[in-house]
Write a protein that holds these residues in place. Structure first.
Motif, PDB file in Angstrom:
ATOM      1  N   GLU A   8       1.698   4.753 -12.762  1.00 19.94           N
ATOM      2  CA  GLU A   8       2.847   5.207 -12.735  1.00 19.94           C
ATOM      3  C   GLU A   8       2.917   6.187 -11.105  1.00 19.94           C
ATOM      4  N   THR A   9       4.043   6.838 -10.962  1.00 19.37           N
ATOM      5  CA  THR A   9       3.899   7.669  -9.491  1.00 19.37           C
ATOM      6  C   THR A   9       2.651   8.432  -9.599  1.00 19.37           C
ATOM      7  N   ALA A  10       2.158   8.963 -10.498  1.00 16.15           N
ATOM      8  CA  ALA A  10       1.094   9.841 -10.435  1.00 16.15           C
ATOM      9  C   ALA A  10      -0.146   8.863 -10.573  1.00 16.15           C
ATOM     10  N   MET A  11      -0.572   8.452  -9.517  1.00 20.73           N
ATOM     11  CA  MET A  11      -1.714   7.437  -9.369  1.00 20.73           C
ATOM     12  C   MET A  11      -3.032   8.055  -8.844  1.00 20.73           C
ATOM     13  N   GLU A  37       0.550  -0.890  -7.788  1.00 19.41           N
ATOM     14  CA  GLU A  37       0.125  -1.996  -8.271  1.00 19.41           C
ATOM     15  C   GLU A  37      -1.332  -2.566  -7.526  1.00 19.41           C
ATOM     16  N   ASN A  38      -2.246  -2.479  -8.234  1.00 15.78           N
ATOM     17  CA  ASN A  38      -3.713  -2.934  -7.860  1.00 15.78           C
ATOM     18  C   ASN A  38      -4.171  -4.163  -8.670  1.00 15.78           C
ATOM     19  N   VAL A  80      -2.823  11.955 -13.278  1.00 12.16           N
ATOM     20  CA  VAL A  80      -2.957  10.347 -12.891  1.00 12.16           C
ATOM     21  C   VAL A  80      -2.460   9.748 -14.423  1.00 12.16           C
ATOM     22  N   SER A  81      -1.608   8.777 -13.910  1.00 10.97           N
ATOM     23  CA  SER A  81      -1.122   8.118 -15.094  1.00 10.97           C
ATOM     24  C   SER A  81      -0.955   6.773 -15.060  1.00 10.97           C
ATOM     25  N   ILE A  82      -1.620   5.922 -15.830  1.00 11.27           N
ATOM     26  CA  ILE A  82      -1.758   4.500 -15.714  1.00 11.27           C
ATOM     27  C   ILE A  82      -0.597   3.883 -16.806  1.00 11.27           C
ATOM     28  N   PHE A  83       0.313   3.088 -16.301  1.00 10.72           N
ATOM     29  CA  PHE A  83       1.257   2.314 -17.144  1.00 10.72           C
ATOM     30  C   PHE A  83       0.900   1.226 -17.771  1.00 10.72           C
ATOM     31  N   GLU A  84       0.118   0.527 -17.239  1.00 11.45           N
ATOM     32  CA  GLU A  84      -0.428  -0.826 -17.844  1.00 11.45           C
ATOM     33  C   GLU A  84      -1.705  -1.127 -17.147  1.00 11.45           C
TER      34      GLU A  84
END
Length: 92
Positions: free
Chosen positions: A24-27, A55-56, A82-86
């Motif tokens: 997410e924006t919070a990476m 995206e990494n 920190v937020s991971i979407f997928e």
């Protein structure tokens, strides 16, 4: 200092060679990718510093066998958490 982590259980020991993270924006700008067979003893297989992309995609130098894959966040890239979407894990 670690600011948070998330790990996934692959259900059984599995070959791992490619990892994709969609933030997410919070990476996280600095983090490690760690693997484990027991979720207690971790081995770092990839280190990231200065990330600025949501995206990494990482190809590990060599395939590793692991049941658990962890994203261990060390530095947040924004003022938010920190937020991971997928989180996607592949073997070749």
């Amino acid at each position: 200092p670690q600011i948070g982590w998330v790990y996934v259980d692959l259900g059984e020991v599995t070959p791992v060679s490619i990892i994709k993270i969609l933030w997410e924006t919070a990476m996280s700008s600095d983090y490690t990718i760690d693997v484990s067979d027991d979720a207690e003893n971790w081995t770092t297989v990839y280190t990231v510093s200065g990330n600025a992309d949501v995206e990494n995609l990482f190809q590990l130098d060599e395939t590793v066998n692991a049941r658990y894959v962890r994203v261990n966040n060390n530095v947040k890239a924004t003022e938010w958490g920190v937020s991971i979407f997928e989180l996607e894990i592949y073997s070749e």
